[in-house]
Structures are given as structure tokens and as C-alpha cells.
Design an enzyme around this catalytic site. Structure first.
Site, PDB file in Angstrom:
ATOM      1  N   GLN A  78       0.873  -1.172   0.000  1.00 49.81           N
ATOM      2  CA  GLN A  78       0.000   0.000   0.000  1.00 49.81           C
ATOM      3  C   GLN A  78       0.913   1.225   0.000  1.00 49.81           C
ATOM      4  O   GLN A  78       1.574   1.511   1.001  1.00 49.81           O
ATOM      5  CB  GLN A  78      -0.920   0.001   1.219  1.00 49.81           C
ATOM      6  CG  GLN A  78      -1.937   1.140   1.208  1.00 49.81           C
ATOM      7  CD  GLN A  78      -2.782   1.209   2.475  1.00 49.81           C
ATOM      8  OE1 GLN A  78      -2.381   0.709   3.524  1.00 49.81           O
ATOM      9  NE2 GLN A  78      -3.935   1.831   2.374  1.00 49.81           N
ATOM     10  N   GLY A  83      -6.685   4.355   3.886  1.00 54.04           N
ATOM     11  CA  GLY A  83      -7.859   3.670   4.401  1.00 54.04           C
ATOM     12  C   GLY A  83      -7.792   2.161   4.268  1.00 54.04           C
ATOM     13  O   GLY A  83      -6.975   1.612   3.522  1.00 54.04           O
ATOM     14  N   GLY A 135     -18.173   2.027  16.371  1.00 51.43           N
ATOM     15  CA  GLY A 135     -19.039   1.607  15.294  1.00 51.43           C
ATOM     16  C   GLY A 135     -19.814   0.397  15.779  1.00 51.43           C
ATOM     17  O   GLY A 135     -19.223  -0.598  16.204  1.00 51.43           O
ATOM     18  N   ASN A 162     -18.035  -3.084  16.333  1.00 50.71           N
ATOM     19  CA  ASN A 162     -17.292  -3.661  15.220  1.00 50.71           C
ATOM     20  C   ASN A 162     -15.836  -3.868  15.636  1.00 50.71           C
ATOM     21  O   ASN A 162     -15.142  -2.924  16.011  1.00 50.71           O
ATOM     22  CB  ASN A 162     -17.374  -2.710  14.019  1.00 50.71           C
ATOM     23  CG  ASN A 162     -16.591  -3.211  12.820  1.00 50.71           C
ATOM     24  OD1 ASN A 162     -16.141  -4.344  12.785  1.00 50.71           O
ATOM     25  ND2 ASN A 162     -16.436  -2.338  11.832  1.00 50.71           N
ATOM     26  N   HIS A 310      22.568  -1.293  36.162  1.00 48.70           N
ATOM     27  CA  HIS A 310      22.767  -1.427  37.601  1.00 48.70           C
ATOM     28  C   HIS A 310      21.976  -0.400  38.411  1.00 48.70           C
ATOM     29  O   HIS A 310      21.812   0.749  38.010  1.00 48.70           O
ATOM     30  CB  HIS A 310      24.250  -1.305  38.003  1.00 48.70           C
ATOM     31  CG  HIS A 310      25.098  -0.525  37.059  1.00 48.70           C
ATOM     32  ND1 HIS A 310      26.246  -1.009  36.502  1.00 48.70           N
ATOM     33  CD2 HIS A 310      24.937   0.707  36.534  1.00 48.70           C
ATOM     34  CE1 HIS A 310      26.773  -0.112  35.693  1.00 48.70           C
ATOM     35  NE2 HIS A 310      26.002   0.941  35.704  1.00 48.70           N
TER      36      HIS A 310
END
Length: 395
Positions: A78, A83, A135, A162, A310
Site C-alpha cells: 500500500q 484507508g 461503530g 465492530n 545497575h
């Protein structure tokens, strides 16, 4: 079931931990975050894993190569993050039947993914107490068919949010060319809407699920996955070192005398613990890390090549690759007023929802001797402190 795993994002809300690796490749227990997604898909019966890559794509390619647990692997690029539908569309030419889409920065329980595949076409959901923040799925009266997805409704039609995992019919390959949304992105939910119009889509309620978008959620992911490890000692444990409970010491790791490690915890290959160190509480000590004398590490993630040599305390924190803490560095992980610790994410102060939460330290950062770090502080990549400094603001 071909399975598309979305792994192209940088993860800007996870900065500075994603300065050098994409978010899906951040460590969770003994493997990268997206490898847990791949594992769930393989256990559910995936016939092929199609990774959509973008930011720092070579890290994903190098880890998975051309096969993962006997399942063929391929990659699609992509070019711009425009999106989720755009991401799946990048793999369109490789799809040739029903296919699933999983987020590479989510952790799913494998049994629910198997149910999702078996119920295709289907959509994963999670029960939530505040559905108006998500959603939300609407269903028919029987609750066995999805009729729509409503974004952050004032009057939610259900408590099913969702969860961003889908099993699509083959016809959905032709529905990936959706219009640009009001947010300027191409949304996978528009593909879901077309699927709902054409076919009966089954809601599958996940038993357990975690969206890993911010540093404290990466800490939670490690708590979950480290908590499921079974005791295994393949490395070298010297002298009177003591391992309590489910502790994993990988081959090539060394635990020196005087060390106490309380599980669940994992010490990865090449790491060296001690002498006289204390490690506890869902802690990941990454590959080639060093935890030295008089150091206590509690419920934290130390990424590859990091050193706490340490006399230091690190609690509920995330230390990126190649960090070095000077002697006597102390992390504060509790607000005296008892309120949840806040952290700045993309310029906004946000509650972590955690009463105990330490610091996030970017790759290559170094603290000087006797540095004190306040709860919720973020040190950017290659940040430096001065001897004796008390740091109460991000740097």
C-alpha cells in the site's frame, strides 16, 4: 480461506516506539504483534496469508518470508495509507475466492477467528459497555444477521462494537473500489455495507480481543500473551538464581547468580540477567538485553539491545530498542493522588486508564546517572538526560 493481514501502518499514536519499526512488528511476548494475528489465522485454517505492507515493509517481509507455520505467505504494498479498503485493494489481484481481513495490530483469540471463518460471510464484534463510542452493529430481531453498522450512534442499536475482522464472499473482491469517505479515506465498512445488501452476514462475538493502538495497549497485549506462556528453560541459569512460576528462558539467554524471576516472564535469546536482579510481573526482556546488578524490572517491555545495567527500577514501562539507563535511574509509576496516569499522544493529554504506568522511551535514548522519570513521561528517540536530573515533562 485466504487471509489478508493489514500491516502497512506506521502507528503514529505509538511513537516514539515506531520510529524504526512498523507498529505491527512491535514485540508482544515471543514474537511481533502481527505474528499473533497470523497465528490465530493459521489455527483457524487460513490457506494463505496476504500481508499488506507499507511503512518499514522490509521488517515484515524478513520475519515472515514466504511461509509461516507451513502456510504460504505473500505481500502487497500500500503506497499511501488511504484507508482500510484501499489496503485490501492493494491485495486484490492475489484474491481468488472467499477471503478474510484481519488487522495486524489486533490480538484475537484463535477460537473466535475459527468461528469467523466458519460463519462466512461474517463480521467480528465485541461486547462493550459504551457502544456510543464505537461503530456498532445492528442486527435482525433474532440477532443472527447483521443489518448495518452505525458509527458512534447517540442511541446504539446494540452493544456489539465492530472489531474490524471480516470474512467476505468471493463477490466482495469486486466491491473493493469504494468511493472516498468524508474523512478522505477508502473505508472497509463500505465494502461491508455492500456485502450486507447482497448476502446474509453473521455476527461473531469474540471471546477476547485487543486493539493495540497506543503504548499502554502494547503493555496490555504483553500482559495477555506473556500470561499464557508455559514454563520453559532452554538457556543457562547459574548458581542460586531462582525461577518462580511460568518463566521462559530462551536458548542463548543467561541468568546469573542471585537473580529472582517471578513469572509470567520471558527472557529472550542473547539476553543476560544479573547478578542479583529482580524481574517480575508479565515482563519481556528482549533479545540481547542486559539487566544488571541491583536492578528491578516489573511488568515492563524491554526491546532488543536495551540495557538497564545497575541499581535501577523500571515499572510498568516500555523501553524501545537500544535504550541505555544510567546507574540509579528510577522510574515512578504511581500518581500520589491515586488517579490514572496520563500520557501525551499526538499532542493531546490522554488518560491511560492505568493507576500504575511508568514511561515510554524511544530507540537509542540514554539516561544519565541518578535520573528520575515521572509517570507518563515520553522520551523521544535518542533523547538524553543529565546526571541527577528529575524529568517531569516529555523530551
Amino acid at each position: 480461506m485466504q487471509t489478508v493481514i493489514l500491516a502497512a501502518g506506521e502507528g503514529t499514536r505509538m511513537r516514539p516506539l515506531t520510529e524504526t519499526v512498523p507498529k505491527p512488528m512491535l514485540p508482544v511476548a515471543d514474537r511481533p504483534l502481527c505474528a499473533h494475528t497470523a497465528e490465530a489465522a493459521v489455527e483457524a485454517g487460513a490457506s494463505e496469508l496476504l500481508f499488506v505492507v507499507g511503512y518499514e515493509a522490509d521488517a515484515v517481509r524478513e520475519f515472515f518470508a514466504d511461509e509461516y507455520r507451513g502456510v504460504p505467505v505473500s505481500f502487497a504494498v500500500q503506497r499511501e495509507q488511504r484507508g482500510t479498503a484501499d489496503a485490501v485493494r492493494a491485495a486484490k489481484d492475489r484474491l481468488d475466492g472467499p477471503f478474510a481481513v484481519l488487522n495486524g495490530d489486533n490480538i484475537y483469540d484463535p477460537e473466535s477467528v475459527a468461528e469467523l471463518f466458519g460463519a462466512a460471510p461474517s463480521i467480528a464484534a465485541i461486547e462493550v459497555e459504551t457502544p456510543e463510542d464505537y461503530g456498532v452493529l445492528s442486527t435482525d430481531a433474532a440477532g443472527d444477521r447483521v443489518t448495518g453498522i452505525v458509527e458512534k450512534p447517540d442511541e446504539p442499536p446494540s452493544t456489539l462494537a465492530n472489531a474490524g475482522a471480516y470474512a467476505f464472499p468471493e463477490a466482495a473482491i469486486g466491491w473493493l473500489d469504494v468511493d472516498e469517505s468524508e474523512r478522505g479515506e477508502y473505508e472497509i465498512t463500505d465494502v461491508v455495507a455492500k456485502t450486507i445488501e447482497a448476502e446474509a452476514v453473521t455476527p461473531v462475538t469474540l471471546t477476547r480481543w485487543l486493539d493495540v493502538g497506543r503504548p499502554w495497549e502494547l503493555l496490555a497485549a504483553n500482559e495477555w500473551q506473556i500470561g499464557e506462556l508455559e514454563r520453559r528453560v532452554d538457556g543457562e541459569v547459574r548458581g542460586d538464581a531462582e525461577l518462580r512460576g511460568d518463566v521462559v528462558i530462551e536458548a542463548g539467554a543467561t541468568v546469573e547468580p542471585g537473580v529472582v524471576i517471578e513469572g509470567p516472564a520471558i527472557v529472550r535469546s542473547g539476553a543476560d540477567i544479573g547478578p542479583n536482579a529482580y524481574v517480575r510481573g508479565a515482563t519481556l526482556v528482549g533479545e540481547d538485553c542486559h539487566v544488571g546488578h541491583g536492578v528491578e524490572i516489573k511488568n515492563s517491555v524491554l526491546m532488543t539491545g536495551t540495557n538497564v545495567p545497575h541499581l535501577s527500577y523500571v515499572g510498568d514501562s516500555l523501553l524501545g530498542p537500544n535504550v541505555n539507563f544510567g546507574a540509579g535511574t528510577q522510574v515512578a509509576n504511581l500518581r500520589h493522588d491515586g488517579e490514572s496516569v496520563e500520557q501525551t499522544v499526538k499532542g493531546e493529554r490522554v488518560s491511560t486508564g492505568r493507576r500504575k504506568y511508568g514511561v515510554v522511551v524511544g530507540p537509542g535514548a540514554k539516561t544519565a546517572i541518578n535520573t528520575s522519570l515521572a509517570p507518563g513521561i515520553v522520551l523521544s528517540a535518542n533523547a538524553r538526560t543529565t546526571p541527577g536530573e528529575s524529568v517531569s515533562r516529555d523530551r
